[in-house]
Write a protein that holds these residues in place. Structure first.
Motif, PDB file in Angstrom:
ATOM      1  N   PHE A  57       5.186   5.945  -2.238  1.00 33.67           N
ATOM      2  CA  PHE A  57       6.473   6.134  -1.566  1.00 33.67           C
ATOM      3  C   PHE A  57       7.547   5.350  -2.332  1.00 33.67           C
ATOM      4  CE2 PHE A  57       3.752   7.262   2.007  1.00 33.67           C
ATOM      5  CZ  PHE A  57       4.466   8.306   2.586  1.00 33.67           C
ATOM      6  N   SER A  58       8.773   5.867  -2.284  1.00 32.89           N
ATOM      7  CA  SER A  58       9.883   5.131  -2.895  1.00 32.89           C
ATOM      8  C   SER A  58      10.264   3.985  -1.961  1.00 32.89           C
ATOM      9  CB  SER A  58      11.080   6.055  -3.117  1.00 32.89           C
ATOM     10  OG  SER A  58      11.667   6.363  -1.869  1.00 32.89           O
ATOM     11  N   TYR A  59      11.067   3.057  -2.485  1.00 36.24           N
ATOM     12  CA  TYR A  59      11.501   1.935  -1.655  1.00 36.24           C
ATOM     13  C   TYR A  59      12.271   2.454  -0.432  1.00 36.24           C
ATOM     14  CZ  TYR A  59      10.410  -1.096  -5.673  1.00 36.24           C
ATOM     15  OH  TYR A  59       9.778  -1.754  -6.685  1.00 36.24           O
ATOM     16  N   GLU A 118      12.084   5.396   1.006  1.00 37.43           N
ATOM     17  CA  GLU A 118      11.181   6.072   1.954  1.00 37.43           C
ATOM     18  C   GLU A 118      10.404   5.054   2.766  1.00 37.43           C
ATOM     19  OE1 GLU A 118      10.207  10.142  -0.599  1.00 37.43           O
ATOM     20  OE2 GLU A 118       9.070   8.315  -0.943  1.00 37.43           O
ATOM     21  N   ILE A 136       3.760   1.673  -1.272  1.00 45.31           N
ATOM     22  CA  ILE A 136       4.423   1.882  -2.564  1.00 45.31           C
ATOM     23  C   ILE A 136       3.406   1.921  -3.707  1.00 45.31           C
ATOM     24  CG2 ILE A 136       6.031   0.839  -4.210  1.00 45.31           C
ATOM     25  CD1 ILE A 136       7.549  -0.181  -1.618  1.00 45.31           C
ATOM     26  N   GLY A 137       2.534   0.926  -3.741  1.00 49.93           N
ATOM     27  CA  GLY A 137       1.597   0.832  -4.865  1.00 49.93           C
ATOM     28  C   GLY A 137       0.481   1.845  -4.822  1.00 49.93           C
ATOM     29  N   LEU A 138       0.024   2.181  -3.615  1.00 50.97           N
ATOM     30  CA  LEU A 138      -1.106   3.109  -3.505  1.00 50.97           C
ATOM     31  C   LEU A 138      -0.647   4.527  -3.185  1.00 50.97           C
ATOM     32  CD1 LEU A 138      -4.227   3.396  -3.405  1.00 50.97           C
ATOM     33  CD2 LEU A 138      -4.130   2.873  -0.972  1.00 50.97           C
ATOM     34  N   LEU A 140       7.438  -6.686  -0.850  1.00 49.78           N
ATOM     35  CA  LEU A 140       6.656  -6.188  -1.990  1.00 49.78           C
ATOM     36  C   LEU A 140       6.502  -7.282  -3.040  1.00 49.78           C
ATOM     37  CD1 LEU A 140       5.302  -3.738  -3.355  1.00 49.78           C
ATOM     38  CD2 LEU A 140       7.513  -3.223  -4.385  1.00 49.78           C
ATOM     39  N   LEU A 172       0.826  -1.213   0.000  1.00 51.26           N
ATOM     40  CA  LEU A 172       0.000   0.000   0.000  1.00 51.26           C
ATOM     41  C   LEU A 172       0.857   1.258   0.000  1.00 51.26           C
ATOM     42  CD1 LEU A 172      -2.824  -1.093   2.473  1.00 51.26           C
ATOM     43  CD2 LEU A 172      -2.975  -0.848  -0.001  1.00 51.26           C
TER      44      LEU A 172
END
Lengths: 290, 168
Positions: free
Chosen positions: B126-128, B130, B121-123, B146, B119
């Motif tokens: 955020f970067s990896y 972060e 990253i995909g939604l 992920l 969520l």
């Protein structure tokens, strides 16, 4: 993550991690172009990318903020209160001003920026390349507010592991001075990172709960190692140089007590190693200063 | 959207969306957001300046959620999809109800750690790096979670579609 690589006929090597990073927009342009070229000749990988992109689209359409019910009144009120608090001028009070002043004197304005320019510090805190957990914890605690220092006992301080990130913090492997002979117990410590170097703050407390803050960081100063004393309202500030470091003490305990504490700190530090920083630390002789 | 107050409203809206997807319940989501905002406000009132509010809000929400889940109150008891259906208003331009159900069910079936990473990253975009800092885990752990989440979600959604096709 176990990497599953595909060797494409005449094409580049593409891995699962690259596919994910491509879908999530995490690849630099050159690598992105390489993946796109690989995808053109690998239908299976292209199908995988399409499936993950569909996942993202479905996530967004399923949980679009636009379709949320209106926020309940308590959330609206909290949002407004946060907006108001952020808009209001930060409070300034004596001890903080005095500490800021002392730090500015100590580190040539370096750490003064800590109080004034939180932007960059937050970036450092949140986006360091895999900082050590202890350092990250220290940064995170610091981010949660100056009023919430990282709580470490003196025996814990050496456990702050050195790393590429922590190298910027002076004396991170140093042992905190034991000031119990002066009636002071170490209650907390925090790291104050700066652009080129940083400082450490150790907070001591008397049984009556009066506090003394000790700041120290690296310096190029080779000047007189004698104590300099300054009175700022009720606060007494004491600073000196020793073994390539600047030291500062700030407290409301008064001149005589602070001088005694300074002497004890100085004596305790005689056996500490010089700071491992890029600064050209001067090895001032810690002669008798009083 | 230059007004800081408007930006904050937008941030809170995003946080509510994330909390909803994370908890699977509109009520629990608003509880989580409310407690997170209370914590942020308390920190700000102590005089701390938080300039990276976006990351900070999600970081506080993550910690709050972990603590809420650890409480023995049972406040985060599993809610059935029927409950979710009643709680979530679906707009006309949202995907078909069956598709939404499939997504909600597949998300809730994921382990918590995988759901969070997916969520964030995909939604939430955020970067990896972060996400790793926000969750206090190494970046490799983020990528591993992920990857597992995406594969599991894909299988779950493919399985649902096959099942639906057979039912038709």
């Amino acid at each position: 993550m176990k990497e599953r690589f595909r060797l494409l006929p005449g094409g580049p090597l593409i891995g699962e991690a690259q596919i994910l990073a491509y879908v999530d927009g995490q690849l630099p342009p050159r690598e992105r172009a390489e993946v796109e070229s690989a995808l053109a000749t690998d239908p299976k990988a292209a199908e995988e990318v399409e499936a993950y992109q569909t996942q993202n689209r479905l996530l967004h359409s399923s949980f679009s903020a636009r379709h949320l019910p209106p926020p309940p009144p308590n959330i609206e009120a909290l949002t407004q209160a946060i907006a108001d608090t952020r808009a209001s001028k930060p409070r300034r009070h004596g001890p903080l001003q005095a500490a800021g002043f002392l730090l500015a004197m100590l580190l040539g304005g370096l750490v003064f920026q800590v109080w004034e320019e939180h932007d960059e510090l937050q970036d450092i805190a949140f986006f360091q390349e895999e900082p050590s957990l202890s350092l990250l914890g220290a940064f995170k605690d610091w981010n949660e507010g100056p009023a919430q220092p990282l709580h470490l006992r003196s025996q814990d301080l050496p456990s702050i592991a050195p790393s590429s990130a922590v190298n910027a913090i002076p004396d991170s492997r140093g042992r905190a001075p034991d000031l119990r002979s002066e009636g002071l117990e170490l209650i907390a410590a925090r790291l104050l990172p700066g652009r080129q170097a940083g400082a450490m703050e150790l907070i001591y407390e008397t049984p009556e709960r009066a506090r003394v803050s000790l700041y120290f960081g690296p310096t190029r100063e080779r000047g007189n190692p004698r104590f300099s004393l300054l009175q700022e309202g009720a606060m007494t500030l004491l600073f000196w140089h020793q073994q390539g470091r600047s030291f500062g003490l700030v407290s409301e305990l008064g001149r005589d007590k602070l001088l005694a504490v300074g002497s004890a700190v100085q004596a305790a530090w005689r056996h500490q190693p010089a700071p491992a920083t890029g600064l050209d630390g001067a090895a001032n002789s810690p002669d008798s200063l009083l | 959207m230059g007004d800081p107050a408007e930006r904050l409203i937008e941030e809170v809206r995003g946080l509510r969306r994330y909390a909803l997807a994370l908890t699977g319940s509109a009520t629990d989501a608003d509880d989580l957001v409310q407690e997170s905002l209370q914590r942020v406000l308390a920190v700000l009132r102590k005089g701390a300046k938080v300039n990276n509010l976006h990351g900070y809000l999600y970081s506080v929400a993550h910690n709050t959620w972990m603590e809420q889940r650890a409480r023995p109150s049972g406040a985060f008891a599993h809610l059935s999809l029927e409950d979710l259906d009643l709680q979530l208003p679906l707009a006309a331009n949202q995907p078909a109800r069956a598709e939404w159900h499939a997504m909600a069910q597949a998300l809730q079936a994921l382990p918590r750690e995988q759901r969070e990473v997916l969520l964030l990253i995909g939604l939430e975009g955020f970067s990896y790096k972060e996400a790793a800092a926000l969750l206090s885990v190494p970046i490799g752990t983020v990528m591993s979670r992920l990857s597992r989440a995406r594969v599991a979600l894909r299988h779950a959604l493919d399985g649902k579609r096959t099942h639906q096709r057979r039912a038709q």
